[in-house]
Write a protein that holds these residues in place. Sequence first.
Motif, PDB file in Angstrom:
ATOM      1  N   ARG A 185     -21.366  33.442 -10.170  1.00  0.00           N
ATOM      2  CA  ARG A 185     -21.737  33.276  -8.771  1.00  0.00           C
ATOM      3  C   ARG A 185     -23.249  33.150  -8.551  1.00  0.00           C
ATOM      4  NH1 ARG A 185     -20.609  38.565  -9.675  1.00  0.00           N
ATOM      5  NH2 ARG A 185     -22.100  40.128  -8.915  1.00  0.00           N
ATOM      6  N   ARG A 186     -24.028  33.446  -9.589  1.00  0.00           N
ATOM      7  CA  ARG A 186     -25.489  33.322  -9.450  1.00  0.00           C
ATOM      8  C   ARG A 186     -26.099  33.000 -10.804  1.00  0.00           C
ATOM      9  NH1 ARG A 186     -28.020  38.623 -10.277  1.00  0.00           N
ATOM     10  NH2 ARG A 186     -26.418  40.129 -10.880  1.00  0.00           N
ATOM     11  N   ILE A 212     -22.467  26.998 -11.561  1.00  0.00           N
ATOM     12  CA  ILE A 212     -23.204  28.009 -10.793  1.00  0.00           C
ATOM     13  C   ILE A 212     -23.708  27.332  -9.511  1.00  0.00           C
ATOM     14  CG2 ILE A 212     -25.227  29.526 -10.773  1.00  0.00           C
ATOM     15  CD1 ILE A 212     -25.027  29.615 -13.836  1.00  0.00           C
ATOM     16  N   PRO A 213     -23.616  27.947  -8.340  1.00  0.00           N
ATOM     17  CA  PRO A 213     -22.987  29.254  -8.061  1.00  0.00           C
ATOM     18  C   PRO A 213     -21.551  29.058  -7.590  1.00  0.00           C
ATOM     19  CG  PRO A 213     -24.273  28.553  -6.171  1.00  0.00           C
ATOM     20  CD  PRO A 213     -24.308  27.408  -7.159  1.00  0.00           C
ATOM     21  N   THR A 233     -17.605  27.558  -3.877  1.00  0.00           N
ATOM     22  CA  THR A 233     -18.859  28.221  -3.530  1.00  0.00           C
ATOM     23  C   THR A 233     -18.609  29.125  -2.331  1.00  0.00           C
ATOM     24  OG1 THR A 233     -19.544  26.515  -1.960  1.00  0.00           O
ATOM     25  CG2 THR A 233     -20.135  26.173  -4.283  1.00  0.00           C
TER      26      THR A 233
END
Length: 339
Positions: A185-186, A212-213, A233
Motif C-alpha cells: 500500500r506504500r 504500489i500503492p 488503490t
Amino acid sequence: MAAVIETDVAIIGAGPVGLFAVFECGMLRMKSVVIDALDAVGGQCTALYPEKPIYDIPAHPAIAAADLIGHLEKQIEPFAPTFLLGRRVETLAREDGTIVLGTSAGDTVRCKAVVIAAGAGAFGPNRPPLDGLPGYEASGAVRYLVARREEFRGRRVVIAGGGDSAVDWALSLKDVAAKVTVVHRRPKFRAAPETSAQLEAAAERGEIEMAIPYQLHGLKGDGSRLEAVTLATLKGEERDIPADHLLAFFGLSMELGPIASWGLGLDHNHIRVEPATCATNVDGVFAIGDIATYPGKLKLILQGFSEAAMAAHAIHPRVFPGEALHFEYSTSKGVPAGG
C-alpha cells in the motif's frame, strides 16, 4: 483425513524446539507425534524469516532459519515421527491412565505425555478479507507460507505484504517464478534495509514488478484455480494482475487457543513450569521453548533445546515405569536403531 494414533509423546508445535524434542525423546526410545497449526514444519523460522540468519546456534556462526529447520528434520529422520500439520489441538482428556488429545481435524492421539512447544501460542495467518478465499486456499492457489520454492517454478506469483517475509520471498522466487509481482500500500517496506534495497534494485532491473500503492481487492478464477488477483488503490482504481498463486504475508496471529482451558498455570499467556523438568501443574503435560516461563528464563532457541532434553528425561519414567535410565553421552551410545 482424521487419524487415530497411539504414541509415547505428543509434541504440540513443530518449530525448532519441538523438532529437537523429537530427537531427545527418540534418543530415549520414545516415539513422538508432532502437531502444528501451520501446514509446514519450522514454526516462526519457516513462516516469518526462513532466509534470515540466526547467530546464536552453537557451532554455526550464522545459519539461515530454513537451513536450521532442514538440519533438525534430518537429525530426527531415524526416529520417524508422525506429523499432523494444519490442525490445532482442541481437547485433552484422560482415559485409563492415557492422555487423549483431539485435534481440529478430528484426529485422536493417545499418549503418555504431552510436550507443549508452541512458541508464543498457536500460529494462524492473518487472512485478507477476500470473497471465495477458502476455495483458493484449499487448492493451494492462495498461501501464507512457502515450504518449497520449486513449487512455484514457471508460475505467476503475486506477493502481498510489506514485511520481511514478503521481501525475502520476492527475492527468492524471482529466480524460479515466471513472474513476481509485489503488492504494497506504500513505497516504504518494514523489512531489513539491506533486503529492501535488494528488492528495489531487482525491480529496477525488471526482475520484479512493484504494484504500489495498491491493496488486495479480489480473486478471479473458477473458485479453485486462480487466474488473476484484483488490486485497488484507496481511490478505488482497480487493476488485474494475472496470477497462478497469491502469497499473502500479513503476519500471524498468536494465541494459546483451547490450551488455555486445560487448567495450566498461566502467566501473561505463558505457561509456568518447574525449571528442572519443564513439568506444568497438569500431570503429564510439559512445556518448553518460548511458551514456558520460570525464574531466570531466557527466550533463546538454545535454552529451548536444553529444556527439550530435560523434559524428555522427566517423561521417560512415564513411558517406561520401573526402568532405570542411565544417562549416556550420544558419543558413547550413538542413535538408537529404528528409533
